[in-house]
Scaffold this motif. Structure first.
Motif, PDB file in Angstrom:
ATOM      1  N   LEU A  50       0.822  -1.198   0.000  1.00 23.51           N
ATOM      2  CA  LEU A  50       0.000   0.000   0.000  1.00 23.51           C
ATOM      3  C   LEU A  50       0.866   1.262   0.000  1.00 23.51           C
ATOM      4  O   LEU A  50       2.018   1.232   0.431  1.00 23.51           O
ATOM      5  CB  LEU A  50      -0.911   0.000   1.233  1.00 23.51           C
ATOM      6  CG  LEU A  50      -1.895  -1.177   1.316  1.00 23.51           C
ATOM      7  CD1 LEU A  50      -2.558  -1.219   2.686  1.00 23.51           C
ATOM      8  CD2 LEU A  50      -2.941  -1.105   0.224  1.00 23.51           C
ATOM      9  N   GLY A  51       0.263   2.337  -0.452  1.00 28.02           N
ATOM     10  CA  GLY A  51       0.952   3.629  -0.478  1.00 28.02           C
ATOM     11  C   GLY A  51       1.890   3.731  -1.666  1.00 28.02           C
ATOM     12  O   GLY A  51       2.177   2.739  -2.348  1.00 28.02           O
ATOM     13  N   PHE A 102      -4.431  12.277   2.505  1.00 28.67           N
ATOM     14  CA  PHE A 102      -4.622  10.980   3.144  1.00 28.67           C
ATOM     15  C   PHE A 102      -3.270  10.257   3.100  1.00 28.67           C
ATOM     16  O   PHE A 102      -2.770   9.962   2.012  1.00 28.67           O
ATOM     17  CB  PHE A 102      -5.657  10.144   2.388  1.00 28.67           C
ATOM     18  CG  PHE A 102      -7.081  10.595   2.585  1.00 28.67           C
ATOM     19  CD1 PHE A 102      -7.385  11.690   3.377  1.00 28.67           C
ATOM     20  CD2 PHE A 102      -8.128   9.899   1.989  1.00 28.67           C
ATOM     21  CE1 PHE A 102      -8.693  12.099   3.566  1.00 28.67           C
ATOM     22  CE2 PHE A 102      -9.440  10.301   2.174  1.00 28.67           C
ATOM     23  CZ  PHE A 102      -9.732  11.404   2.953  1.00 28.67           C
ATOM     24  N   VAL A 123      -3.060   6.830   0.834  1.00 30.18           N
ATOM     25  CA  VAL A 123      -3.004   6.806  -0.627  1.00 30.18           C
ATOM     26  C   VAL A 123      -2.205   7.955  -1.228  1.00 30.18           C
ATOM     27  O   VAL A 123      -1.685   7.839  -2.326  1.00 30.18           O
ATOM     28  CB  VAL A 123      -4.411   6.774  -1.271  1.00 30.18           C
ATOM     29  CG1 VAL A 123      -5.065   5.431  -1.048  1.00 30.18           C
ATOM     30  CG2 VAL A 123      -5.293   7.903  -0.769  1.00 30.18           C
ATOM     31  N   ASP A 124      -2.105   9.086  -0.527  1.00 30.60           N
ATOM     32  CA  ASP A 124      -1.306  10.205  -1.037  1.00 30.60           C
ATOM     33  C   ASP A 124       0.141  10.066  -0.573  1.00 30.60           C
ATOM     34  O   ASP A 124       1.040  10.656  -1.151  1.00 30.60           O
ATOM     35  CB  ASP A 124      -1.858  11.546  -0.537  1.00 30.60           C
ATOM     36  CG  ASP A 124      -3.273  11.802  -1.024  1.00 30.60           C
ATOM     37  OD1 ASP A 124      -3.580  11.418  -2.170  1.00 30.60           O
ATOM     38  OD2 ASP A 124      -4.078  12.369  -0.260  1.00 30.60           O
ATOM     39  N   ARG A 158      -5.947  11.287   7.711  1.00 28.35           N
ATOM     40  CA  ARG A 158      -5.765  12.598   7.075  1.00 28.35           C
ATOM     41  C   ARG A 158      -4.799  13.482   7.857  1.00 28.35           C
ATOM     42  O   ARG A 158      -4.736  13.422   9.080  1.00 28.35           O
ATOM     43  CB  ARG A 158      -7.110  13.285   6.846  1.00 28.35           C
ATOM     44  CG  ARG A 158      -7.896  13.625   8.091  1.00 28.35           C
ATOM     45  CD  ARG A 158      -9.330  13.992   7.699  1.00 28.35           C
ATOM     46  NE  ARG A 158     -10.098  14.466   8.839  1.00 28.35           N
ATOM     47  CZ  ARG A 158     -10.744  13.682   9.696  1.00 28.35           C
ATOM     48  NH1 ARG A 158     -10.679  12.359   9.559  1.00 28.35           N
ATOM     49  NH2 ARG A 158     -11.431  14.199  10.695  1.00 28.35           N
ATOM     50  N   VAL A 176      -7.638   2.734   8.952  1.00 34.26           N
ATOM     51  CA  VAL A 176      -8.559   1.603   9.048  1.00 34.26           C
ATOM     52  C   VAL A 176      -8.444   0.791   7.752  1.00 34.26           C
ATOM     53  O   VAL A 176      -7.729  -0.205   7.705  1.00 34.26           O
ATOM     54  CB  VAL A 176     -10.014   2.026   9.343  1.00 34.26           C
ATOM     55  CG1 VAL A 176     -10.881   0.780   9.585  1.00 34.26           C
ATOM     56  CG2 VAL A 176     -10.077   2.926  10.569  1.00 34.26           C
ATOM     57  N   ASP A 177      -9.092   1.246   6.677  1.00 34.72           N
ATOM     58  CA  ASP A 177      -9.014   0.456   5.441  1.00 34.72           C
ATOM     59  C   ASP A 177      -7.653   0.622   4.762  1.00 34.72           C
ATOM     60  O   ASP A 177      -7.174  -0.296   4.120  1.00 34.72           O
ATOM     61  CB  ASP A 177     -10.132   0.852   4.483  1.00 34.72           C
ATOM     62  CG  ASP A 177      -9.985   2.284   4.022  1.00 34.72           C
ATOM     63  OD1 ASP A 177     -10.207   3.175   4.846  1.00 34.72           O
ATOM     64  OD2 ASP A 177      -9.616   2.509   2.860  1.00 34.72           O
ATOM     65  N   THR A 194      -7.009   2.281   2.131  1.00 36.64           N
ATOM     66  CA  THR A 194      -7.135   2.356   0.675  1.00 36.64           C
ATOM     67  C   THR A 194      -7.783   3.669   0.245  1.00 36.64           C
ATOM     68  O   THR A 194      -8.264   3.796  -0.874  1.00 36.64           O
ATOM     69  CB  THR A 194      -7.976   1.183   0.132  1.00 36.64           C
ATOM     70  OG1 THR A 194      -9.316   1.279   0.678  1.00 36.64           O
ATOM     71  CG2 THR A 194      -7.390  -0.152   0.507  1.00 36.64           C
ATOM     72  N   GLY A 195      -7.859   4.632   1.159  1.00 36.82           N
ATOM     73  CA  GLY A 195      -8.402   5.942   0.808  1.00 36.82           C
ATOM     74  C   GLY A 195      -9.881   6.099   1.103  1.00 36.82           C
ATOM     75  O   GLY A 195     -10.516   7.035   0.638  1.00 36.82           O
ATOM     76  N   MET A 196     -10.434   5.193   1.877  1.00 38.69           N
ATOM     77  CA  MET A 196     -11.879   5.178   2.053  1.00 38.69           C
ATOM     78  C   MET A 196     -12.364   5.815   3.356  1.00 38.69           C
ATOM     79  O   MET A 196     -13.482   6.299   3.421  1.00 38.69           O
ATOM     80  CB  MET A 196     -12.328   3.731   2.003  1.00 38.69           C
ATOM     81  CG  MET A 196     -13.758   3.521   1.666  1.00 38.69           C
ATOM     82  SD  MET A 196     -14.135   1.790   1.926  1.00 38.69           S
ATOM     83  CE  MET A 196     -14.298   1.758   3.692  1.00 38.69           C
ATOM     84  N   CYS A 197     -11.543   5.802   4.409  1.00 39.52           N
ATOM     85  CA  CYS A 197     -12.084   6.265   5.689  1.00 39.52           C
ATOM     86  C   CYS A 197     -11.610   7.655   6.093  1.00 39.52           C
ATOM     87  O   CYS A 197     -12.317   8.372   6.787  1.00 39.52           O
ATOM     88  CB  CYS A 197     -11.803   5.253   6.797  1.00 39.52           C
ATOM     89  SG  CYS A 197     -10.158   5.330   7.504  1.00 39.52           S
ATOM     90  N   GLY A 198     -10.421   8.038   5.677  1.00 42.66           N
ATOM     91  CA  GLY A 198      -9.938   9.372   6.027  1.00 42.66           C
ATOM     92  C   GLY A 198      -9.370   9.487   7.432  1.00 42.66           C
ATOM     93  O   GLY A 198      -9.051  10.575   7.889  1.00 42.66           O
ATOM     94  N   SER A 199      -9.217   8.369   8.115  1.00 37.68           N
ATOM     95  CA  SER A 199      -8.663   8.378   9.466  1.00 37.68           C
ATOM     96  C   SER A 199      -7.228   8.909   9.464  1.00 37.68           C
ATOM     97  O   SER A 199      -6.776   9.515  10.421  1.00 37.68           O
ATOM     98  CB  SER A 199      -8.689   6.949  10.009  1.00 37.68           C
ATOM     99  OG  SER A 199      -8.260   6.910  11.326  1.00 37.68           O
TER     100      SER A 199
END
Lengths: 277, 465
Positions: free
Chosen positions: A89-90, A241, A244-245, A232, A222-223, A225-230
Motif C-alpha cells: 500500500l501507499g 490521506f 493513498v497520497d 488525514r 482503518v481500510d 485504501t483511501g476510504m475512511c480518512g482516518s
C-alpha cells in the motif's frame, strides 16, 4: 491466511516476523506498507515492510510491542497464520540518483529506512545513515544498515553505544561540515523515519539548509485504501490521506503538531484494551 | 389495506443493533399479495432497475409457493434479501404501482424480503429452469475467465450473472470481508450482516471465486490479470472517497468521516470493543452533518451507542435526499433535526478534541442545478452547538486509487471512470460500472449497472471466441 515462517527478537519489545505473502512480495517497493489483521476480531493496523523476497514469496515486518495488536502479533509463533494482510500500500519512495542522501532512522523507524537506504544505494547514491535509539539494547538492524550504506552513524540517548545524544545533533554536524569525511559535500536529500518529534526536529533542522526532507508518516488507518480518512493530515495548505497520497511527504510542509494530536486520538481506548491482556 | 412490516419498538430498538424491521408475517404477506391487481401491462416492472417480474412472484406468494416466488425473483435479482431491505421502492416499483394513485401501493419491498427470507438457510437454491439454462449455455464460454474488482452490489451482480452463464469468475475485494458498502456502510439494524453473508454464500455457490485482501491496482494490476488469462475485467470499485466540508477544525480528534465512523462500527464491530479490537472514541454529544441515507445511518448508530445526537442539515426536511422511511424511523427514535444550519468551524479544546460546532443559519433562495432551492447564509446569525463529536456525512466521491496507478485509464473531470455506451473504459476489455462511473448512488442502481455490465462483457468475450 498468511503463515509466519520465521521470527526473531531484535531487542526488548521489538520483534521481527517473516510471513508468507507471495503476491505482496512480488510487488513490494521501498517505502510501501501493508495492513495487518491478527485474527477475526482484530483491528487493521499499518506496518511498514522492512524487507521482502520475491522468489521465496515472503515479507519481513518489524513490530514494536507498544499496543494490543502489536503485542498479540509479537506473541505469535512460527507456523501460526495471521488472518489478513493487504498490500503493498501507499506510493513507493521516489528513488533517483541524486548524489548524497542521508537516511535517518529513530527506534523502530530504522526498520523502515533500511529498504529505502538500500534502494538509494542501488540507484548509485552516496548513502549516509544515522540511526538512533534510547540505549544500546534498543538499537536494531545495525549490521543490515551497515551493509547498505556508505557510512553509518549511531547515536543513543544515554550514550551506552555510539554517540550520546539525538540523531539531529549528529545531522547538524554533518550539515555544518564538521565531520571529517563529509566536509564540503552537498547533501541532496534527507529521508527520515521515526517518532513524530524526531521527524519534526529533523525537518526543522534542515529547513534553513534548504535540503529536501522526506518523512514517512505512520498515522492511524482503518481500510488504508483511501476510504475512511482516518489518516488525514495537513501538508502545506492541503488535506492529504497518508494511506493513498503518502506515506512519504515533504517534511517541511507537514503539520506535525496536528499529526501528534491525531495519533493520540484513541489513547484512552488503547489503554483499556491493553489492560485486557 | 397496505400491510405494514412489523418493527421493533423505538424505545426498545435504540438500545440494540438488531434489525428494526421484522418483515411481514405469512398472513400479512398473503393479504398483501391478494391486493395485487395482477395488471396485464404491469408498470411496476418498468420501475425496477433490474426488471424483476413482480406480479409473477407476488402471485406465487398468494398461492403459498414461497420458494417459487424466490426463484422467480432470482431469475433477475441475485441479492433479493438485500434489495427487499434497502431498495428505495417508493421511487421505483411502488411509485409506478397502479394502486399508488390512491397512495396505497403494494408493499413490494416487504414481499420481496418475505420471499427471500424463507430460503435464507438454503440460499444456494437455484430454480430448475435457471439451472437448465445455465447448463445449456455453459459449453460455449466454459474456458473464459473474467475478473471483477470490488465485491459491492455492482461487482456481486456481474459476478453472479456471468457465473450463471458459465464463466469462470474471479471476484476481488480489498477489505477482509466482501460486500463493499453492504458490509462496511449499511448498519446492522438496517441490513444484518448475516443476511449479507448468506447472499455472499449464494454468489459463491454459483462458482464465483472470491478473493479478499487483494487491492486491484496494487496487489495485482490489470496487466497481471490479463497475463493470467483473464479475457475481460469489470471495475466496480465504488464511490468510497469521503468528502469533507473544508472548514477549520476538521482534523480535530472526534471528527469522523461517515465512512470512518460506519466502517469502525459495521465492518470492524467497534460497538463491541474491546471484544473486537477496533476502538471508536466519541463523546456524549454528537452532531451528524448531512441529510442523506448515510447521515441517517450515522445518527441512528450514535443513538444506539447511547449518545445525545442531532442532525445538522443546511436545507429543510423536504430537500433531504434520504429515504422517507429512514427519516421517519430516525424521528421516532428521537433524532432532533437542526435544519437550515451550515457548520462553519469546529472548535478545539486544549488537547485537540472537538468542544463545539460553530454554525450559521441559512434560508432558502432560488433553485440550483439540482432543482432544490439553494440555501444562503443569514448574516450575523452565527451560534455554537454544544457538541464534542462531529460526523461529516456530506457525500462520497469515486475512489481515485485505481485510476492513479493505472496508466491509460481515462478519468472524467468529476473523478468517475470514463466508459463508452457499452460500459467499456478506455482500455480494451476493461469495463466499469456502478458508483465508480455514476458517483454515489443506491444499491439497486449499482446492481442495475452490474446486470448491464454482465451482458456487455458476455457480448465482448463471445466476439473473441
Amino acid at each position: 491466511m498468511f503463515k509466519i515462517t520465521n521470527k526473531e527478537r531484535l531487542a526488548k519489545d521489538i520483534t521481527k516476523i517473516v510471513v508468507e505473502a507471495p503476491l505482496i512480495a512480488k510487488k513490494a517497493k521501498a517505502g510501501q506498507f501493508v495492513v495487518v489483521i491478527n485474527d477475526d476480531k482484530g483491528e487493521r493496523i499499518p506496518l511498514t515492510m522492512a524487507d521482502w523476497d520475491r522468489q521465496r514469496g515472503i515479507i519481513t515486518l518489524i513490530l514494536q510491542d507498544v499496543g494490543f495488536t502489536t503485542h498479540k502479533l509479537a506473541a505469535r509463533e512460527i507456523g501460526n497464520c495471521i488472518a489478513h494482510i493487504l498490500g503493498p500500500l501507499g506510493h513507493a519512495t521516489e528513488i533517483k540518483k541524486l548524489g548524497q542522501v542521508i537516511c535517518i532512522g529513530g527506534g523502530v523507524g530504522i526498520a523502515e529506512i533500511l529498504p529505502v537506504a538500500g534502494a538509494f544505494k542501488q540507484a548509485g547514491n552516496d548513502v549516509v545513515s544515522i540511526i538512533g535509539a534510547r540505549n544500546k539494547e534498543l538499537l536494531i538492524l545495525e549490521e543490515e544498515m551497515r551493509a547498505v550504506c556508505n557510512e553509518l552513524y549511531i547515536t543513543t540517548d544515554d550514550g551506552s553505544y555510539g554517540r550520546k545524544g539525538f540523531v539531529t545533533e549528529l545531522l547538524k554536524e554533518i550539515l555544518d561540515g564538521k565531520t571529517d569525511k563529509r566536509a564540503n559535500r552537498q547533501t541532496h536529500l534527507i529521508y527520515a523515519v521515526g517518532p513524530i518529534v524526531m521527524m519534526r526536529a529533523v525537518s526543522d533542522l534542515t529547513r534553513p539548509f534548504r535540503i529536501k526532507t522526506i518523512v514517512s508518516l505512520n498515522t492511524i488507518m482503518v481500510d488504508a485504501t483511501g476510504m475512511c480518512g482516518s489518516c488525514r493530515c495537513s501538508v502545506g495548505d492541503q488535506a492529504k490521506f497518508a494511506c493513498v497520497d503518502g506515506p512519504d511527504f515533504d517534511g517541511h510542509l507537514v503539520n506535525f503538531q496536528e499529526l501528534g494530536k491525531r495519533v493520540n486520538q484513541f489513547k484512552a481506548q488503547e489503554q483499556i484494551i491493553r489492560d485486557t491482556l | 389495506m397496505r400491510q405494514k412490516v412489523r418493527q421493533q419498538l423505538p424505545k426498545q430498538r435504540i438500545k440494540n443493533f438488531n434489525e428494526v424491521s421484522q418483515g411481514l408475517s405469512e398472513e400479512q404477506a398473503i393479504a398483501e399479495a391478494k391486493r395485487c391487481l395482477q395488471c396485464k401491462q404491469p408498470k411496476c416492472i418498468d420501475g425496477c432497475p433490474i426488471g424483476i417480474d413482480i406480479p409473477a412472484f407476488i402471485s406465487f406468494i398468494l398461492q403459498g409457493r414461497r420458494r417459487e416466488a424466490l426463484w422467480k425473483i432470482k431469475e433477475k435479482n441475485n441479492l433479493p434479501a438485500i434489495c427487499g431491505r434497502v431498495c428505495p421502492q417508493e421511487d421505483q416499483c411502488e411509485k409506478l404501482c397502479l394502486l399508488n394513485k390512491k397512495n396505497v401501493p403494494i408493499n413490494i419491498g416487504a414481499l420481496e424480503r418475505y420471499a427471500a427470507d424463507c430460503e435464507l438457510d438454503k440460499s444456494s437454491v437455484v430454480s430448475p429452469r435457471l439451472a437448465g439454462e445455465c447448463l445449456m449455455r455453459k459449453s460455449e464460454v466454459r474456458d473464459s475467465k473474467v475478473a471483477i474488482a470490488g465485491s459491492g452490489p455492482a461487482g456481486l451482480t456481474t459476478a453472479a450473472d456471468l457465473a450463471k452463464i458459465g464463466y469462470s469468475v474471479l471476484l476481488f475485494e480489498s477489505l477482509h470481508i466482501a460486500g463493499g458498502v453492504l458490509s462496511y456502510g449499511i448498519p446492522e439494524f438496517r441490513l444484518p450482516k448475516v443476511i449479507v453473508h448468506k447472499e455472499l454464500e449464494y454468489i459463491e455457490s454459483l462458482g464465483v471465486r472470491l478473493d479478499t485482501d487483494v487491492l486491484i491496482g496494487r496487489t495485482l494490476t490489470l496487466s497481471d490479470l490479463f497475463a493470467q488469462g483473464v479475457q475481460a475485467i469489470f471495475l466496480a470499485v465504488g464511490a468510497g472517497l469521503p468528502q469533507f466540508l473544508a472548514i477549520p477544525g476538521e482534523n480535530l480528534g472526534c471528527v469522523y468521516s461517515a465512512n470512518e465512523f460506519l466502517t469502525r462500527i459495521n465492518l470492524m464491530k467497534a460497538y463491541r470493543f474491546p471484544e473486537y479490537a477496533t476502538p471508536i472514541n466519541i463523546g456524549s454529544r454528537v452532531a451528524v452533518i448531512g441529510g442523506g441515507n448515510v447521515a441517517f445511518d450515522c445518527a441512528r448508530v450514535a443513538i444506539r451507542l447511547g449518545r445525545q445526537t442531532q442532525l445538522v442539515y443546511r436545507r429543510t426536511e423536504k430537500e433531504m435526499p434520504a429515504r422517507r422511511e429512514e427519516i421517519e424511523n430516525a424521528k421516532s427514535e428521537g433524532l432532533p433535526f437542526r435544519l437550515l444550519t451550515q457548520p462553519i468551524k469546529i472548535l478545539s479544546d486544549k488537547d485537540g478534541f472537538v468542544c463545539g460546532l460553530e454554525c450559521i443559519k441559512m434560508e432558502l433562495g432560488a433553485p440550483d442545478d439540482s432543482g432544490r432551492r439553494r440555501p444562503v447564509p443569514v448574516q450575523n446569525s452565527n451560534f455554537v452547538l454544544d457538541v464534542d463529536t462531529v460526523i461529516v456525512a456530506v457525500g462520497q466521491k469515486p475512489n481515485p486509487l485505481l485510476a492513479k496507478v493505472t496508466p491509460n485509464l481515462k478519468i472524467n473531470p468529476n473523478g468517475t471512470i470514463w466508459v463508452d455506451e457499452n460500459l467499456m473504459t478506455s482500455i480494451s476489455g476493461v469495463f466499469a460500472g456502478g458508483d465508480i462511473i455514476t458517483g454515489a448512488d443506491t444499491v439497486i442502481s449499482a446492481m442495475g449497472a452490474g446486470k448491464k455490465a454482465a451482458v456487455e462483457i458476455d457480448r465482448y468475450v463471445r466476439k473473441l471466441l
